[in-house]
Design a protein around this motif. Structure first.
Motif, PDB file in Angstrom:
ATOM      1  N   LEU A 134       0.223   1.955   6.127  1.00 30.38           N
ATOM      2  CA  LEU A 134       1.448   2.743   6.188  1.00 30.38           C
ATOM      3  C   LEU A 134       2.652   1.881   6.546  1.00 30.38           C
ATOM      4  N   GLY A 135       2.473   0.950   7.478  1.00 26.70           N
ATOM      5  CA  GLY A 135       3.564   0.051   7.823  1.00 26.70           C
ATOM      6  C   GLY A 135       4.001  -0.798   6.641  1.00 26.70           C
ATOM      7  N   ALA A 136       3.033  -1.306   5.893  1.00 23.54           N
ATOM      8  CA  ALA A 136       3.348  -2.110   4.706  1.00 23.54           C
ATOM      9  C   ALA A 136       4.042  -1.263   3.647  1.00 23.54           C
ATOM     10  N   ALA A 137       3.547  -0.044   3.430  1.00 24.99           N
ATOM     11  CA  ALA A 137       4.160   0.842   2.443  1.00 24.99           C
ATOM     12  C   ALA A 137       5.596   1.187   2.834  1.00 24.99           C
ATOM     13  N   ASN A 138       5.821   1.433   4.128  1.00 22.59           N
ATOM     14  CA  ASN A 138       7.161   1.759   4.599  1.00 22.59           C
ATOM     15  C   ASN A 138       8.125   0.605   4.351  1.00 22.59           C
ATOM     16  N   ALA A 139       7.675  -0.609   4.615  1.00 25.02           N
ATOM     17  CA  ALA A 139       8.520  -1.780   4.373  1.00 25.02           C
ATOM     18  C   ALA A 139       8.809  -1.943   2.888  1.00 25.02           C
ATOM     19  N   LEU A 140       7.824  -1.711   2.055  1.00 24.56           N
ATOM     20  CA  LEU A 140       8.010  -1.875   0.611  1.00 24.56           C
ATOM     21  C   LEU A 140       8.992  -0.853   0.048  1.00 24.56           C
ATOM     22  N   ILE A 141       8.819   0.417   0.378  1.00 28.17           N
ATOM     23  CA  ILE A 141       9.656   1.441  -0.254  1.00 28.17           C
ATOM     24  C   ILE A 141      11.070   1.479   0.314  1.00 28.17           C
ATOM     25  N   ASN A 142      11.266   0.929   1.511  1.00 31.18           N
ATOM     26  CA  ASN A 142      12.602   0.953   2.106  1.00 31.18           C
ATOM     27  C   ASN A 142      13.369  -0.353   1.967  1.00 31.18           C
ATOM     28  N   TRP A 143      12.664  -1.470   1.821  1.00 32.94           N
ATOM     29  CA  TRP A 143      13.345  -2.767   1.780  1.00 32.94           C
ATOM     30  C   TRP A 143      12.923  -3.654   0.605  1.00 32.94           C
ATOM     31  N   ALA A 196       0.003   4.103  -5.112  1.00 32.78           N
ATOM     32  CA  ALA A 196      -1.018   3.092  -4.808  1.00 32.78           C
ATOM     33  C   ALA A 196      -1.437   3.165  -3.347  1.00 32.78           C
ATOM     34  N   ALA A 197      -0.470   3.350  -2.443  1.00 33.34           N
ATOM     35  CA  ALA A 197      -0.788   3.452  -1.018  1.00 33.34           C
ATOM     36  C   ALA A 197      -1.634   4.689  -0.740  1.00 33.34           C
ATOM     37  N   PRO A 247       7.536  14.855  -5.680  1.00 32.20           N
ATOM     38  CA  PRO A 247       6.123  15.267  -5.632  1.00 32.20           C
ATOM     39  C   PRO A 247       5.133  14.127  -5.794  1.00 32.20           C
ATOM     40  N   LEU A 248       5.440  13.147  -6.660  1.00 35.89           N
ATOM     41  CA  LEU A 248       4.476  12.085  -6.952  1.00 35.89           C
ATOM     42  C   LEU A 248       4.682  10.838  -6.095  1.00 35.89           C
ATOM     43  N   LEU A 303       2.252  10.642  -0.952  1.00 34.81           N
ATOM     44  CA  LEU A 303       1.877   9.670   0.072  1.00 34.81           C
ATOM     45  C   LEU A 303       1.872  10.286   1.460  1.00 34.81           C
ATOM     46  N   GLU A 304       2.932  11.003   1.820  1.00 35.16           N
ATOM     47  CA  GLU A 304       3.042  11.490   3.188  1.00 35.16           C
ATOM     48  C   GLU A 304       1.984  12.541   3.513  1.00 35.16           C
ATOM     49  N   GLU A 305       1.672  13.418   2.585  1.00 34.62           N
ATOM     50  CA  GLU A 305       0.657  14.427   2.877  1.00 34.62           C
ATOM     51  C   GLU A 305      -0.749  13.831   2.874  1.00 34.62           C
ATOM     52  N   ILE A 306      -1.038  12.958   1.910  1.00 30.76           N
ATOM     53  CA  ILE A 306      -2.337  12.281   1.931  1.00 30.76           C
ATOM     54  C   ILE A 306      -2.490  11.473   3.210  1.00 30.76           C
ATOM     55  N   ALA A 307      -1.440  10.765   3.595  1.00 23.15           N
ATOM     56  CA  ALA A 307      -1.519   9.868   4.750  1.00 23.15           C
ATOM     57  C   ALA A 307      -1.601  10.628   6.070  1.00 23.15           C
ATOM     58  N   PHE A 308      -0.631  11.532   6.309  1.00 21.28           N
ATOM     59  CA  PHE A 308      -0.475  12.112   7.639  1.00 21.28           C
ATOM     60  C   PHE A 308      -1.284  13.395   7.851  1.00 21.28           C
ATOM     61  N   ARG A 309      -1.358  14.255   6.857  1.00 15.92           N
ATOM     62  CA  ARG A 309      -2.123  15.487   7.017  1.00 15.92           C
ATOM     63  C   ARG A 309      -3.516  15.390   6.415  1.00 15.92           C
ATOM     64  N   GLY A 310      -3.744  14.399   5.580  1.00 16.05           N
ATOM     65  CA  GLY A 310      -5.059  14.209   5.003  1.00 16.05           C
ATOM     66  C   GLY A 310      -5.869  13.179   5.752  1.00 16.05           C
ATOM     67  N   VAL A 311      -5.612  11.908   5.468  1.00 12.45           N
ATOM     68  CA  VAL A 311      -6.438  10.815   5.991  1.00 12.45           C
ATOM     69  C   VAL A 311      -6.323  10.672   7.507  1.00 12.45           C
ATOM     70  N   LEU A 312      -5.108  10.474   8.003  1.00 16.61           N
ATOM     71  CA  LEU A 312      -4.935  10.205   9.431  1.00 16.61           C
ATOM     72  C   LEU A 312      -5.380  11.390  10.276  1.00 16.61           C
ATOM     73  N   TRP A 313      -4.992  12.596   9.874  1.00 16.70           N
ATOM     74  CA  TRP A 313      -5.374  13.791  10.640  1.00 16.70           C
ATOM     75  C   TRP A 313      -6.897  13.922  10.697  1.00 16.70           C
TER      76      TRP A 313
END
Length: 230
Positions: free
Chosen positions: A10-19, A31-32, A110-111, A116-126
């Motif tokens: 998630l940290g890597a994805a955040n850096a990629l999509i923002n910077w 991909a993330a 949506p794509l 990413l956010e729902e798969i990451a935070f409410r799916g996998v991490l949760w």
């Protein structure tokens, strides 16, 4: 180890999509999300654990339709009332061409964002934290990280949103306060999303609510900028 790996991704994805690779926003998000699902499966989680089980689809769709309709109703009322209309005056949406708006609403949100956010935070991490520590810890960890995820995107809020500028101003202190408010607000939204996911056993309700909030928000902000932006 697996939860740490999820946070690193998630940290890597955040850096990629923002910077580093903002122009590749949707492919990076997709991909993330796929990588996070692979990690979760390696950790022994089932599709049902991730909120993606077939048994909960029908219930999730019912919840999703109700939530999307509620969001649209609230948005339309807010846009119709002059007191709350400034919240829709956002330069980031108003500056989009019709083609860019369609891409933002039907593809990027949506794509990219929601996937990413729902798969990451409410799916996998949760699911990972819930299996180890229970649902309360899962909701707390997921929601805090969801709030922190929005630090960078919220830094320009006071420059682009009329309501945020009116409340916080545009100086350095205002930027800090607006970012803090955005982090707290998205963390609280994360609690709601997690509870929807827990009660429905499905990712569909938080996905539907998230899509409705973002896509309808962009659409109405775009329209408001042309009708009332002045």
């Amino acid at each position: 180890m697996w939860i740490t790996l999820v946070v690193v991704v998630l940290g890597a994805a955040n850096a990629l999509i923002n910077w580093l690779a903002a122009g590749w926003y949707v492919p990076v998000c997709a991909a993330a999300a796929a990588l996070l699902v692979l990690i979760a499966r390696r950790d022994g989680l089932t599709w049902a654990d991730l909120g993606l089980g077939a048994a909960s689809v029908r219930r999730g769709l019912r919840w999703g339709l109700i939530l999307a309709g509620a969001v649209l109703t609230v948005y339309l009322v807010g846009l119709a009332v002059p007191f709350t209309r400034d919240a829709f005056l956002d330069e980031r949406a108003a500056g989009l061409s019709p083609g860019q708006l369609v891409y933002r609403v039907l593809v990027r949100v949506p794509l990219g964002t929601v996937l990413l956010e729902e798969i990451a935070f409410r799916g996998v991490l949760w699911a990972m934290v819930e299996r180890r520590r229970g649902p309360m810890w899962a909701t707390a960890v997921s929601s805090v990280l969801f709030g922190l995820w929005h630090v960078q995107p919220s830094r320009g809020l006071t420059r682009s949103n009329a309501a945020a500028e009116a409340v916080f101003g545009t100086g350095p202190a205002g930027v800090v306060l607006s970012v803090a408010a955005a982090v707290v607000g998205t963390a609280l939204a994360g609690v709601l999303f997690c509870e929807l996911r827990r009660r429905s056993d499905s990712l569909i309700p938080p996905v539907a609510l998230h899509c409705a909030l973002n896509s309808a928000g962009y659409t109405l902000a775009w329209a408001a900028g042309r009708w009332w932006g002045g």
